[in-house]
Design an enzyme around this catalytic site. Structure first.
Site, PDB file in Angstrom:
ATOM      1  CG  HIS A 158       4.558   9.204   4.119  1.00  0.00           C
ATOM      2  ND1 HIS A 158       4.083   8.925   5.384  1.00  0.00           N
ATOM      3  CD2 HIS A 158       4.793   8.003   3.553  1.00  0.00           C
ATOM      4  CE1 HIS A 158       4.037   7.620   5.576  1.00  0.00           C
ATOM      5  NE2 HIS A 158       4.475   7.050   4.470  1.00  0.00           N
ATOM      6  CG  ASP A 205      -0.235   0.032   2.533  1.00  0.00           C
ATOM      7  OD1 ASP A 205       0.776  -0.696   2.677  1.00  0.00           O
ATOM      8  OD2 ASP A 205      -0.667   0.766   3.437  1.00  0.00           O
ATOM      9  CG  ASP A 220       6.937   4.404   2.164  1.00  0.00           C
ATOM     10  OD1 ASP A 220       6.977   3.197   2.423  1.00  0.00           O
ATOM     11  OD2 ASP A 220       6.457   5.248   2.934  1.00  0.00           O
ATOM     12  CD  GLU A 229       4.218   0.410   6.766  1.00  0.00           C
ATOM     13  OE1 GLU A 229       5.119   0.605   7.610  1.00  0.00           O
ATOM     14  OE2 GLU A 229       3.791   1.325   6.021  1.00  0.00           O
TER      15      GLU A 229
END
Length: 371
Positions: free
Chosen positions: A343, A76, A104, A137
């Protein structure tokens, strides 16, 4: 390791939209890759608990040496991840638009796949390999948290490719994490006509937060209040207010002490203003803490040097699946893969670090085959 094939795979899978709970397409692609490599692939029943489109992917390929190894990453991503268009320029991969890149953790996934493909094609001596690709996650490790205790081979080294820092970086410690929810109850009243008759839940929440120690508390402990919501109108004394926060530490006793201090601040604020508060805490995951001298850590350092990488050791303020998996019968440690500014829409990874991740995974598999 085939650099061009690795980069092509990475560029392909970052384009697959897979936000938390919507990992179905990514899981399908990963399943096909592992089937092509001779793995037996299945999905656990964690979807009923996580709300994902799919369960955690668990793949197994029996080796002809006695060693065993677990390689792990997550499927994810955070948002925004719709329409990711990767661009490679001057040895750096970025997103062309207003999205994350999803290195990521798709750099981890790609590195694992290329390492296994290269070793299998070269007909190298292989240990028994388990590949675990988790869901959710990014939602406080929900996917690995829903993994059954007996899914992984007991005692096996488990390498979680999911941290910043160049390949060769070993995360010696990652904190336990507690999530706070608090609901204040007061009494509504007209704010202009009879404010004295009201008991402001917002005022209680403000006083509680003001009394808390927040931010970085010491070298291993942090705390935060990240959400406050309450009230109905500007002319009404608020009779309800909720807040949410967290605390985390490498050391559970310090996290427990901070959790208690925050609870006391909440309860004393409610009592001071004549209201009440309902406080609940949830433990999301426990801490992971290794010494640099630990054989598992030194094994990664040796593999890194064999891969032409520089070993590095550090601590993290964030959790990863290793926090959960270390309580699932394996010795799990998180490894750096070079993802940077993750992120965020400024996320990037160098091609060099992508290749370093695959080389490190190769050496760890070779190491397991010799054990």
């Amino acid at each position: 390791m085939n650099p061009n094939r690795l980069l092509d795979l990475f560029l392909e899978i970052v384009r697959i939209e897979s936000p938390s709970r919507k990992e179905g397409l990514m899981a399908k692609r990963c399943r096909q890759e592992l089937l092509d490599l001779g793995f037996k692939v299945r999905f656990d029943d964690s979807a009923s608990e996580t709300g994902s489109e799919t369960g955690n992917l668990i793949a197994y390929r029996e080796g002809w040496s006695k060693g065993q190894i677990v390689l792990s990453a997550h499927m994810d991503t955070v948002q925004p991840c719709a329409g990711i268009s990767p661009v490679v320029q001057d040895g750096v991969v970025r997103s062309a638009g207003d999205t994350i890149l999803s290195a990521d953790d798709k750099a981890g996934v790609a590195g694992i796949f290329e390492a296994l493909r290269s070793l299998i094609e070269a007909d190298e001596d292989m240990p028994s390999v388990t590949v675990l690709l988790t869901t959710c996650e990014e939602l406080s490790l929900l996917g690995s948290g829903a993994l059954s205790e007996d899914e992984l081979p007991a005692g096996a080294p488990c390498y979680v490719f999911d941290a910043d820092g160049a390949p060769g970086t070993v995360i010696l410690g990652a904190p336990c994490h507690y999530t706070l929810r608090a609901a204040f109850s007061g009494r509504a009243a007209h704010a202009g006509v009879e404010p004295e008759a009201g008991v402001s839940a917002i005022q209680m929440a403000a006083a509680a937060v003001s009394a808390m120690r927040l931010g970085r508390l010491d070298d291993a402990t942090t705390a935060n209040v990240g959400l406050i919501e309450g009230g109905r109108e500007v002319n009404v004394v608020a009779d309800s207010c909720t807040l949410a926060g967290e605390c985390r530490s490498l050391y559970r006793d310090r996290a427990d002490a901070q959790r208690q201090a925050m609870t006391v601040a909440l309860e004393e604020a409610a009592a001071r203003f004549g209201g009440s508060v309902d406080v609940s805490w949830r433990e999301d995951y426990g801490p992971v803490l290794y010494q640099e001298s630990d054989p598992l850590v030194q094994g990664v350092a040796a593999a890194a040097r064999a891969a032409g990488l520089e070993p590095a050791f550090r601590y993290s303020g964030g959790g990863a699946d290793a926090n959960i998996l270390s309580a699932r019968g394996v010795r799990a440690v998180t490894l750096g893969i070079g993802m940077t500014n993750f992120h965020s829409v400024d996320e990037f990874i160098t091609v060099q670090d992508l290749e370093g991740t695959a080389r490190l995974a190769e050496e760890l598999v070779r190491q397991a085959a010799r054990s």
